[in-house]
Motif scaffolding. Structure first.
Motif, short mmCIF file in Angstrom:
data_model
loop_
_atom_site.label_atom_id
_atom_site.label_comp_id
_atom_site.label_asym_id
_atom_site.label_seq_id
_atom_site.Cartn_x
_atom_site.Cartn_y
_atom_site.Cartn_z
N LYS A 48 0.96 -1.50 0.24
CA LYS A 48 0.19 0.28 -0.14
C LYS A 48 1.01 1.24 0.11
N SER A 49 0.22 2.48 -0.40
CA SER A 49 0.93 3.69 -0.18
C SER A 49 0.66 4.43 1.03
N THR A 50 1.31 5.24 1.61
CA THR A 50 0.99 5.99 2.85
C THR A 50 0.95 7.57 2.43
N THR A 51 0.11 8.26 3.18
CA THR A 51 -0.10 9.32 3.13
C THR A 51 0.07 10.21 4.55
N ALA A 52 0.05 11.60 4.57
CA ALA A 52 0.02 12.37 5.73
C ALA A 52 -0.84 13.75 5.52
N GLN A 53 -1.36 14.02 6.51
CA GLN A 53 -2.26 15.20 6.58
C GLN A 53 -1.41 16.33 7.04
N VAL A 54 -1.37 17.50 6.54
CA VAL A 54 -0.84 18.64 6.98
C VAL A 54 -1.83 19.70 7.08
N ASP A 55 -2.13 20.72 8.25
CA ASP A 55 -2.67 21.79 8.24
C ASP A 55 -1.97 23.12 7.92
N GLU A 56 -2.50 23.57 7.20
CA GLU A 56 -1.63 25.18 7.00
C GLU A 56 -2.73 26.18 7.32
N ALA A 57 -2.32 26.98 8.40
CA ALA A 57 -3.18 28.09 8.85
C ALA A 57 -3.01 29.31 7.90
N CYS A 58 -4.26 30.02 8.12
CA CYS A 58 -4.22 31.68 7.65
C CYS A 58 -3.91 32.36 8.58
N GLY A 59 -3.39 33.68 8.25
CA GLY A 59 -3.53 34.72 9.19
C GLY A 59 -4.20 35.74 8.67
N MET A 60 -4.58 36.60 9.84
CA MET A 60 -5.62 37.62 9.66
C MET A 60 -4.91 38.97 9.61
N LEU A 61 -4.68 39.77 8.59
CA LEU A 61 -3.99 40.94 8.60
C LEU A 61 -5.13 42.19 8.49
N GLU A 62 -5.04 42.93 9.68
CA GLU A 62 -6.04 44.12 9.71
C GLU A 62 -5.32 45.60 9.88
N ALA A 63 -6.09 46.42 9.49
CA ALA A 63 -5.71 47.95 9.81
C ALA A 63 -7.05 48.56 10.03
N ARG A 64 -6.91 49.75 10.86
CA ARG A 64 -8.32 50.48 10.90
C ARG A 64 -7.81 52.14 10.86
N SER A 65 -8.72 52.71 10.09
CA SER A 65 -8.48 54.05 10.16
C SER A 65 -9.58 54.97 10.71
N GLU A 66 -9.32 55.90 11.43
CA GLU A 66 -10.37 56.58 12.27
C GLU A 66 -10.08 58.12 12.16
#
Length: 343
Positions: free
Chosen positions: A76-94
């Motif tokens: 059989k073949s073998t596999t692996a799972q990898v989780d890649e996280a996203c980042g949340m870039l924010e800025a705010r103008s007032e």
């Protein structure tokens, strides 16, 4: 006495944006950068609310030679799972509502401020694509440089795709990155159910609080960009590290030409590290100093691998661009000349 925060626009700031006729002047964006990787990125919706889970083949089944009247074992073949996280870039103008409405130039004034925020978001995202490291800032996603940073004894498999140019001075050290963008190679995920790209949201008039608890009416704007980086197949990124930029900008033409020739040979080696360039859209990414040195080398007609493509179309846009054996060379000011030496 109320002290204005350094992040608040003042009447002096407003006055500096006016031309002699009292209109909002076009701002010379001296802080803008060229980060062409942001135009090339392949964006793809992730399969997780926080990023993307990819399945990677880690082993192949065993094939056997079989004789007549004899069996073979199963495999059989073998596999692996990898989780890649996203980042949340924010800025705010007032911006104080009355300040923005001075002289009736509200829309133009806010637009001039939007341009600065969008450039800041672009620069931060480009820098993170190359140098993001959750080990130093858990809110970031993992960039290319930390992924391809180990060529020592016992290093990971992707060390095969790290090529050293031999530089040993961190004050003049940089890299070139070859990336093949594609569904099964390298792409930028955004969280499942969200939107791709930079979000610009006009929040309108809001009551905001100063640091001393006093309130004022302000025109608020929110900027957000949810993004990550997935290197699904490490073989489709190659890093040419330890490039000494001092040689490229040397006073001696001979020394600069020698450095450019050495880089060209390493770029050829990088192309041969990639199993199949047709798996996606390939491009070399480098800073302005390296791009300049290779552009000058392209003027030398004794070599035909570097080419200046005059007025030709790149990714659907007519422009002049530099290529190496048909692969475009893209400028990125986010790539610094003070990288740590990869050893």
């Amino acid at each position: 006495m109320t002290t204005l925060a350094a992040t608040s626009l003042t009447l002096a700031d407003w006055a500096k944006r006016l031309d002699p006729e009292g209109r909002i002047a076009a701002v010379a964006e001296l802080l803008s950068q060229s980060n062409e990787i942001l135009s090339d990125c392949m964006f793809k919706e992730g399969n997780l609310p926080t990023g993307d889970r990819v399945v990677i083949r880690t082993g192949l089944p065993t094939a056997y030679w079989r004789a007549l009247n004899q069996g073979i074992p199963s495999s059989k073949s073998t596999t692996a799972q990898v989780d890649e996280a996203c980042g949340m870039l924010e800025a705010r103008s007032e911006v104080d509502k009355d300040l923005a409405m001075l002289n009736g130039n509200t829309a133009q004034f806010r637009l001039s401020e939007d341009a600065a925020f969008l450039e800041a978001m672009n620069q931060t995202m480009a820098t993170t694509l190359f140098y993001g490291n959750p080990a130093t800032d858990p809110k970031q996603f993992l960039g290319l440089a930390p992924r391809y940073s180990d060529i020592g004894v016992g290093s990971p498999n992707n060390a095969q795709n790290i090529i050293s140019a031999g530089g040993a001075d961190a004050t003049t050290n940089t890299s070139i990155y070859l990336v093949v963008w594609g569904d099964n190679t390298v792409y930028c995920p955004f969280p499942k159910g969200s939107k791709a790209g930079l979000l610009h949201e006009d929040l309108g008039e809001q009551t905001v609080y100063n640091s001393d608890g006093t309130r004022m009416q302000a025109l608020a704007t929110r900027y957000q960009w949810k993004n990550g980086l997935v290197v699904k197949d490490w073989r489709y990124v190659v890093r040419i590290c330890n490039i000494n930029t001092a040689h490229l900008i040397a006073q001696s033409d001979t020394q600069a030409a020698t450095a450019a020739t050495a880089i060209i040979k390493l770029m050829l080696r990088a192309l041969y590290r990639v199993p199949n360039l047709s798996m996606g859209r390939a491009a070399f990414y480098m800073n302005r100093t390296v791009h300049e040195g290779l552009s000058i080398a392209a003027l030398d007609k004794t070599q035909y691998v570097l080419k200046i493509n005059e007025g030709m179309t790149l990714y659907g846009t007519p422009q002049s661009w530099l290529s190496f054996l048909g692969v475009p060379l893209r400028k990125n000011d986010a790539i610094v000349t003070t990288e740590a030496v990869v050893a």
